[in-house]
Write a protein that holds these residues in place. Sequence first.
Motif, PDB file in Angstrom:
ATOM      1  N   ARG A   1      18.130   5.095  27.391  1.00 37.81           N
ATOM      2  CA  ARG A   1      18.744   5.701  26.205  1.00 37.81           C
ATOM      3  C   ARG A   1      20.251   5.868  26.390  1.00 37.81           C
ATOM      4  O   ARG A   1      21.040   5.565  25.482  1.00 37.81           O
ATOM      5  CB  ARG A   1      18.112   7.066  25.926  1.00 37.81           C
ATOM      6  CG  ARG A   1      16.653   7.030  25.520  1.00 37.81           C
ATOM      7  CD  ARG A   1      16.209   8.383  24.966  1.00 37.81           C
ATOM      8  NE  ARG A   1      16.429   9.474  25.919  1.00 37.81           N
ATOM      9  CZ  ARG A   1      15.531   9.876  26.807  1.00 37.81           C
ATOM     10  NH1 ARG A   1      14.354   9.258  26.890  1.00 37.81           N
ATOM     11  NH2 ARG A   1      15.798  10.885  27.625  1.00 37.81           N
ATOM     12  N   THR A   2      20.644   6.336  27.556  1.00 42.33           N
ATOM     13  CA  THR A   2      22.063   6.556  27.812  1.00 42.33           C
ATOM     14  C   THR A   2      22.830   5.246  27.838  1.00 42.33           C
ATOM     15  O   THR A   2      23.943   5.140  27.299  1.00 42.33           O
ATOM     16  CB  THR A   2      22.245   7.296  29.146  1.00 42.33           C
ATOM     17  OG1 THR A   2      21.489   8.503  29.122  1.00 42.33           O
ATOM     18  CG2 THR A   2      23.705   7.629  29.389  1.00 42.33           C
TER      19      THR A   2
ATOM     20  N   VAL B   1      22.126   2.440  26.267  1.00 40.92           N
ATOM     21  CA  VAL B   1      22.261   1.912  24.908  1.00 40.92           C
ATOM     22  C   VAL B   1      23.368   2.649  24.156  1.00 40.92           C
ATOM     23  O   VAL B   1      24.245   2.027  23.532  1.00 40.92           O
ATOM     24  CB  VAL B   1      20.921   2.018  24.139  1.00 40.92           C
ATOM     25  CG1 VAL B   1      21.113   1.654  22.671  1.00 40.92           C
ATOM     26  CG2 VAL B   1      19.876   1.109  24.779  1.00 40.92           C
ATOM     27  N   GLY B   2      23.357   3.969  24.204  1.00 42.63           N
ATOM     28  CA  GLY B   2      24.351   4.742  23.467  1.00 42.63           C
ATOM     29  C   GLY B   2      25.772   4.497  23.949  1.00 42.63           C
ATOM     30  O   GLY B   2      26.677   4.235  23.137  1.00 42.63           O
ATOM     31  N   VAL B   3      25.982   4.551  25.257  1.00 43.73           N
ATOM     32  CA  VAL B   3      27.328   4.385  25.805  1.00 43.73           C
ATOM     33  C   VAL B   3      27.820   2.953  25.601  1.00 43.73           C
ATOM     34  O   VAL B   3      28.980   2.724  25.222  1.00 43.73           O
ATOM     35  CB  VAL B   3      27.344   4.756  27.307  1.00 43.73           C
ATOM     36  CG1 VAL B   3      28.694   4.435  27.926  1.00 43.73           C
ATOM     37  CG2 VAL B   3      27.030   6.232  27.487  1.00 43.73           C
TER      38      VAL B   3
ATOM     39  N   ALA C   1      28.864   2.286  21.925  1.00 43.30           N
ATOM     40  CA  ALA C   1      30.161   2.892  21.607  1.00 43.30           C
ATOM     41  C   ALA C   1      31.300   2.032  22.150  1.00 43.30           C
ATOM     42  O   ALA C   1      32.303   1.780  21.465  1.00 43.30           O
ATOM     43  CB  ALA C   1      30.243   4.309  22.180  1.00 43.30           C
TER      44      ALA C   1
ATOM     45  N   TYR D   1      33.544   6.949  24.092  1.00 44.74           N
ATOM     46  CA  TYR D   1      32.811   6.226  25.143  1.00 44.74           C
ATOM     47  C   TYR D   1      33.101   6.808  26.517  1.00 44.74           C
ATOM     48  O   TYR D   1      32.189   7.035  27.319  1.00 44.74           O
ATOM     49  CB  TYR D   1      33.186   4.742  25.095  1.00 44.74           C
ATOM     50  CG  TYR D   1      33.242   4.056  26.432  1.00 44.74           C
ATOM     51  CD1 TYR D   1      32.086   3.770  27.149  1.00 44.74           C
ATOM     52  CD2 TYR D   1      34.472   3.687  26.987  1.00 44.74           C
ATOM     53  CE1 TYR D   1      32.151   3.141  28.391  1.00 44.74           C
ATOM     54  CE2 TYR D   1      34.548   3.063  28.218  1.00 44.74           C
ATOM     55  CZ  TYR D   1      33.382   2.795  28.916  1.00 44.74           C
ATOM     56  OH  TYR D   1      33.450   2.182  30.137  1.00 44.74           O
TER      57      TYR D   1
ATOM     58  N   LEU E   1      31.390  10.272  26.709  1.00 50.50           N
ATOM     59  CA  LEU E   1      29.933  10.130  26.760  1.00 50.50           C
ATOM     60  C   LEU E   1      29.481   9.668  28.139  1.00 50.50           C
ATOM     61  O   LEU E   1      28.470  10.150  28.675  1.00 50.50           O
ATOM     62  CB  LEU E   1      29.458   9.143  25.697  1.00 50.50           C
ATOM     63  CG  LEU E   1      29.498   9.604  24.238  1.00 50.50           C
ATOM     64  CD1 LEU E   1      29.055   8.474  23.320  1.00 50.50           C
ATOM     65  CD2 LEU E   1      28.623  10.831  24.027  1.00 50.50           C
TER      66      LEU E   1
END
Length: 421
Positions: free
Chosen positions: A154-155, A157-159, A162, A266, A269
């Motif tokens: 999850r981390t 994908v998110g980072v 961004a 980014y 995060l």
Amino acid sequence: MRAASPGPSALFVPSSSSSQPLTTTAPPPVSAARARSEARRKYTYAAFFLVVSLVSFTVQTELASHIQHDLGWNKAYCMMYLTHGSWTLLWPAQLAVLRFSSPRRRRGQSWGRFWEGHVRTLRGIALLVETRGGVNGQRGLLEYGHSPLPYLVRTTVGVTMALTVAGLSWYIAVSMTTPSDLTAIYNCSAFFAYAFSVPLLKERLRTDKMVAVAVAIAGVLVVAYGDSAEGGEPSATGGTADAPDTSTRFAGNLIIGLGSVLYGLYEVLYKRFACPPDGTDANKGVIFANTFGSLMGAFTLLVLWIPLPILHVMGWETFELPTGQTAWLLFISVIMNMLFTGSFLVLISLTSPVLSSVASLLTIFIVAIADWLWTGTPLSPAAIFGGLLISAAFGMLSWSTWREMNEEERKKQVDLSDDED
């Protein structure tokens, strides 16, 4: 840099060469001398990776410009895909270094034992990241055999998304706005890194840090807009460029403005969700930074290839593999980008997004000097003055960060003395 987590609450994990079980109890309090020694080691690492990041970014920038403009291989998205995908190699390269860097220490150790210890180390650090350094949470996750993999996915994908959108905004806006606007707006990410650090990292608003960030952005503005050249818009090194029409320039500035915000986000995060808490052993910070960089590269290779055929079919960017000198120089550029990214992630992990972001602005001055040495075009007065402002801002922020670190160490010692009483 945000306040460090207390040393006694940190989870100790073994080095990659250890075969001992993972310890789940809090470590004993460390002495003041040991705390200062660890801080010096952390900032020595940070200084080394700062130099590596500056040199590798300069080489990568010069090569990318030569490939796109002089050799004619102007494939912006494909170049971004290859450079970001190369980060996958960070973890295997690190694994090789860990395996062979200290032969005497690992003499006679089988590969299986080394691999088991390395995986256990990474799992321990990942749980440390997931639980934000909470010992009780770590114990519970270890007792239930919890895997940190879903959290890391999850981390990642998110980072990565961004960062990818921020990078794409630069490639889209480069042909829509002027070089000066592009340079000035995109590098305002240092301000947004500080702005996001306040709510997400609980960063205190400090006057010296705000002044340093302001001076850095002022330096960027001086570099971008300080010279007025006849016949075109001033560039970062004092050259000229054809100015686009007003509506296109405005749209390009909006796009690059969004990219600036996302790049600052980014960095924060990554620090918030993918770095061990402050106070963690510096070696573990380096190991996990390169591992997470590999995860970002793997996500790029596995998912972000999808736009390539779409761009090809739409005719926006025809897919074409480089050949000859172009391929060789592109390979070097990709490797330099991998070195820059690995070093930059380590720098954020060991220090803070604000310091790392301002440090990256030094590349503006260094690239300008490289252009001067490469092309013979002298630096403009604005480039020199702006570069000096950026350098001064970095020095101010480094001193502020060092002062903060010393304040945190003194606070730790006071807390430990109270506990002993």
